[in-house]
Design an enzyme around this catalytic site. Structure first.
Site, PDB file in Angstrom:
ATOM      1  N   ASP A  22       6.930   3.020   2.081  1.00 42.26           N
ATOM      2  CA  ASP A  22       6.790   1.687   2.454  1.00 42.26           C
ATOM      3  C   ASP A  22       5.556   1.214   2.461  1.00 42.26           C
ATOM      4  O   ASP A  22       4.424   1.681   3.134  1.00 42.26           O
ATOM      5  CB  ASP A  22       7.325   1.282   3.694  1.00 42.26           C
ATOM      6  CG  ASP A  22       7.746  -0.108   4.035  1.00 42.26           C
ATOM      7  OD1 ASP A  22       8.463  -0.540   3.301  1.00 42.26           O
ATOM      8  OD2 ASP A  22       7.309  -0.440   5.204  1.00 42.26           O
TER       9      ASP A  22
ATOM     10  N   GLU B  92       5.756   1.339  -2.576  1.00 41.30           N
ATOM     11  CA  GLU B  92       5.501  -0.065  -2.955  1.00 41.30           C
ATOM     12  C   GLU B  92       3.895  -0.021  -2.955  1.00 41.30           C
ATOM     13  O   GLU B  92       3.235  -0.027  -2.101  1.00 41.30           O
ATOM     14  CB  GLU B  92       5.880  -0.761  -1.831  1.00 41.30           C
ATOM     15  CG  GLU B  92       7.472  -0.957  -1.456  1.00 41.30           C
ATOM     16  CD  GLU B  92       7.997  -1.736  -0.294  1.00 41.30           C
ATOM     17  OE1 GLU B  92       8.415  -2.750  -0.745  1.00 41.30           O
ATOM     18  OE2 GLU B  92       7.405  -1.585   0.640  1.00 41.30           O
TER      19      GLU B  92
END
Length: 934
Positions: A525, A559
């Site tokens: 993340d 990400e």
């Protein structure tokens, strides 16, 4: 800069999906008690101890940015945390006169290590003070600035960097948490270099209210406290916590007086299992039979020959089964054990996808999280709504913080399974064993397992009850701003993975998942909040584990959005462009936005206006757009961005015009090709906004397949949001992190898709801003349930055909930039058509293609991605005279589509050739794959 391929997107430092960022702010409460200072005040005179502007870098050097050599400086300390601002400086210091600091220049090494302080004056620490550093780092600290004897400013001190300088070289190799000697005797180790004392509390059971306490001993060189049990009596039955007596700047009256001494009872940051709601850690040996299901680990699946052989399916663990009552007992629905029921609708669907070519299941966070009450959460009764009704919305909003649903991007313990997915959250063995059973079941289905991990932040910091790390070593594990407050750029309490022991915690817990649970890969993340060097080091360590047990390597991706400038000033972040050449994958927002239209920042009327390739731009326009037919054409610009994505999104790919800066990868495995993900609207939902009113449901399904084909057939690693192959809807929810089981429902049998089941909660994401636009769309008439199901199942079958196409030939799975640059082209360049992309891939030995790898099966492949609402033809002269159906040099529709599910394609495709032309034709809203046999 704006996200590439996103019309009317506002400039933003993060190329991320905005709805997830909003979710994180809501889920974590903006830091959950962290920060500790920025509140101003703090006493009488110029000394303010509620903020910490000074930073101790190494034993001999501090910096206080913005200071000047024209002043003098003194360091004060108090073992009892008695420092207080007074008009003459500070009172309560153990060294009442202060230790004088001399002003100098920061060394070259420190300037390189801490570029954010490169121009700051260095405050040099005297040798006598340095000799006491281990003791002083346990104390309350302050620096006062003077003109003569008059104080002109004062501040508390940040100590994170100096803790690394003093302890990390010795501490980093130490095995923290639990370890076991030959007779299963446990040793407990916790890194707490600033603690004045640490005690081990042993609880005889998960329900025991009183503990037996043991003093732990500190190793001075490492800062590690340890205790070895006298025997194995506690192993696999007892529970434990640590009581840490420590100075914390966050303690006291809001930290206003610079902190206080506290005794924090905390669980182990290295916990391998816990009681319900993380009250106690468990003394559990993961290697023992009690924690291992029968035949664990079973047959492990070797890693795919290359990462580009992978196809990933992103799945929330609770979504998978909470509404699947086919053969799953109620007690297992929404839990780890649901995956062990091979006959369930969900497992049957995954097995069918695996047979077609799916390789990995990506599980949203399943480590221990803060947002779900593991024992008291409820499964509320939600009043079913239709169209734009609000009854379900009201019920969900009333229960969204007490139900059992959350995405889980709010870490508590990085190395322990989440208890709400266990049959018995209070039994530390159950969650471990059941997680392993889930992995074992997926492996038996032929699917590898990827874990979603969240090392960029914690759910809370400071003295908050859900703060673990900051109550063990206050001020170390989190990235602090210039005032000494915890930063919240990622949402909550940002972690400082540039710190040695935070990076160690990340790597060590990844190793636990890879080794003890046989997890095959990791999705990170907000990876741009983590140093690139830390990512590479962690992957190297995890790969060694996978190689040791015969699985080869693991796949890392995440990400890679650009972080805020404050973060980039401190670390060299793991962003899209920075990771080029490393083999670590990042999500390709260029292809995503080109396919869907607009960007995650859209709301309201823009949701309709910003069409994309698969939902009408220029060929079925919803309004006035730049369909000029020349180099400035809006649709052609998006189609070119998609084409670069199909070519692995390589920075070196030169086969597409007007796309400077779009490609960023160095090798194709770094391209995560996707059109939908858990955050933001599903592909179906975004297209419901953007398809013109009146578009037939069957046509929406066909357009969905074209969208999915852009991911499945891209060079790189395809990534599919679970249920997108079944037209999954969340009734337009832009951010369903806390929208409960109702709006997140998946129908594995294709009987429905969850569209038009009411307006989604208006308190998350863009849902409130979108409601006026979404409502009338939800109220549009739909075909009969039987007709909807027929379209859903047709979409699913066509998606499986695409998986078979990809698996059949490595021409869609090229592994090097050289192969893509030499073998992939887009013949429609210079002759573009709205809604049509034409791709050609040459096989081994064909023309100038350098490809030498086996498994290509074909001399060449031609793909027509026709998103438009009419049939399309395209002529490629190189295929003139190559007659369909001949033995030599023939072209035909791909075998998986010839024998596949799409009757429209089978009836409407054509390849016509004569002496002057080679024309390919596909029906409307269809991706056709043509193969040239050797």
């Amino acid at each position: 800069m704006a996200t590439p391929g996103s019309p009317a997107v506002p400039a933003a430092p993060l190329r991320r999906a905005l709805p997830l960022l909003v979710f994180l702010l809501a889920a974590c409460g903006g830091g959950g008690g962290g920060g500790g200072g920025g509140g101003g005040g703090g006493g009488t005179g110029p000394v303010v101890l509620s903020t910490a502007h000074a930073v101790w870098l190494d034993a001999g050097t501090l910096v206080w940015p913005g200071t000047s050599a024209s002043y003098s400086y003194r360091l004060y300390y108090s073992a009892s945390a008695a420092l207080a601002p007074v008009s003459t400086g500070v009172s309560g210091a153990d060294n009442a006169a202060g230790d004088a600091l001399t002003v100098g220049t920061l060394s070259t090494a420190l300037q390189s290590q801490y570029p954010q302080y490169a121009t700051a004056p260095a405050l040099q620490v005297p040798a006598a003070t340095q000799s006491q550093i281990a003791t002083l780092l346990r104390d309350q600290l302050a620096i006062v600035q003077y003109t003569g004897s008059t104080p002109t400013a004062g501040t508390a001190v940040q100590i994170g960097p100096v803790l690394d300088a003093v302890y990390s070289a010795v501490a980093a190799p130490v095995a923290l948490g639990l370890s076991f000697s030959g007779a299963d005797v446990p040793t407990f180790r916790v890194w707490a270099p600033t603690a004045k004392s640490v005690k081990l509390n042993i609880y005889s059971s998960a329900a025991a209210p009183i503990s037996t306490t043991f003093d732990m001993a500190q190793d001075a060189a490492s800062g590690v406290w340890s205790y070895s049990a006298p025997n194995a009596g506690w192993t696999n039955s007892a529970y434990y916590t640590y009581s840490i007596n420590v100075f914390s700047r966050w303690a006291g009256s809001g930290g206003a007086m610079g902190g206080a001494l506290v005794t924090n009872e905390v669980t182990d940051p290295y916990s391998v299992s816990l009681t319900a709601n993380s009250r106690y850690s468990m003394v559990l040996n993961l290697a023992d039979a009690i924690a291992r299901p029968a035949a664990w680990p079973g047959a492990l699946i070797p890693t795919a020959a290359a990462p580009t052989d992978s196809v990933i399916y992103e799945l929330h663990l609770r979504d998978f089964s909470v509404n699947d009552g086919t053969v799953i007992p109620a007690a297992d629905q929404g839990r780890y054990l649901a995956f062990t029921h091979a006959g369930s609708a969900g497992m049957q669907h995954l097995a069918a996808l695996a047979a077609a070519g799916l390789t990995h299941v990506h599980l949203l966070p399943a480590f221990d999280i803060a947002s779900v009450d593991e024992t008291n959460c409820t499964v509320p009764a939600i009043t079913a709504s239709t169209g734009s009704g609000t009854a379900a919305e009201s019920d969900v909003k009333a229960t969204q913080n007490t139900d059992c649903f959350n995405w889980g991007y709010d870490p508590l313990h990085y190395g322990a399974p989440e208890g709400s997915y266990s049959s018995n959250p209070d039994d530390g063995v159950a969650r471990v064993k059941e997680f392993r059973q889930m992995v074992q079941a997926l492996h038996a289905t032929g699917l590898r397992v990827i874990m979603d991990v969240v090392y960029n932040h914690t759910s809370a910091s400071g003295q908050d009850g859900k703060s673990i790390l900051d109550r063990v070593v206050p001020g170390y594990y989190h990235r602090l701003n210039g005032n000494g407050a915890v930063e919240n750029h990622s949402c909550c309490a940002d972690t400082a993975t540039e710190r040695v022991m935070m990076a160690k915690l990340m790597t060590d817990t990844l190793l636990t998942w890879a080794d003890q649970y046989k997890v095959d890969g990791f999705r990170f993340d907000v990876m741009g909040m983590i140093p690139k060097s830390a990512m590479i080091a962690a992957r190297s360590a995890v790969d060694a584990i996978a190689a040791a047990d015969g699985r080869g390597h693991t796949y890392f991706y995440g990400e890679g959005w650009d972080p805020d400038p404050e973060v980039s000033a401190v670390i060299a972040p793991a962003t899209q462009t920075a990771l080029a050449g490393t083999g670590i994958g990042t999500f390709n927002d260029r292809l995503r936005d080109g396919a869907r239209g607009g960007s995650p920042f859209d709301s309201g009327a823009a949701m309709v206006a910003h069409q994309g390739f698969v939902n009408g731009l220029c060929y079925d326009p919803a309004g006035t757009v730049g369909c000029t037919g020349d180099a400035s054409d809006t649709a052609f610009n998006l189609q070119n961005r998609i084409s670069v994505g199909l070519a692995g999104n390589l920075a070196s790919f030169a086969g597409v015009a007007n796309v400077a800066g779009v490609g960023y990868t160095g090798v194709p495995q770094e391209n995560i090709a996707y059109v939908s993900v858990h955050d933001g609207e599903t592909l179906f939902d975004i297209s419901q906004y953007r398809h013109p009113a009146g578009t037939a449901f069957a046509d929406v399904g066909r357009a969905q397949v074209v969208g999915l084909s852009l991911a499945v057939l891209a060079q790189g690693v395809p990534f599919i949001h679970a249920g997108d192959d079944l037209l999954r809807s969340k009734s337009g929810d832009s951010n369903s992190f806390n929208s409960g089981d109702y709006f997140n429902r998946v129908y594995w049998d294709g009987s429905a898709n969850n569209w038009a089941v009411g307006l989604p909660p208006d308190n998350t994401g863009n849902n409130g801003a979108n409601a006026a636009t979404l409502g009338p769309i939800l109220d549009r008439a739909l075909p009969s349930p039987a007709s909807q199901q027929a379209t859903i199942l047709a979409t699913s079958a066509a998606f499986a055909d695409l998986l078979r196409v990809r698996r059949n030939t490595n021409l869609f799975r090229l592994t090097t930039a050289a192969d893509i640059n030499g073998c992939v082209s887009f013949p429609d360049q210079g002759a573009q058509v709205h809604g049509l992309i034409v791709e050609r891939i040459l096989g081994a030995g064909n023309g100038t293609c350098p490809l030498t790898s086996s498994g290509t099966n074909y001399r060449s492949v031609v793909v027509l991605f026709n998103a438009s609402s009419t049939p399309q033809s395209f002529t490629i002269p190189a295929y003139a005279g190559k007659l369909k159906g001949t033995v030599s040099g023939n072209l035909y529709l791909h075998p998986a589509q010839i024998a596949g599910s799409d009757a429209v394609l089978q009836a409407g495709w054509d390849f016509s050739a004569d002496a002057t032309a080679g024309r390919f034709t596909v029906p409307a809203r269809t991706t056709g794959v043509f193969v040239e046999y050797n």
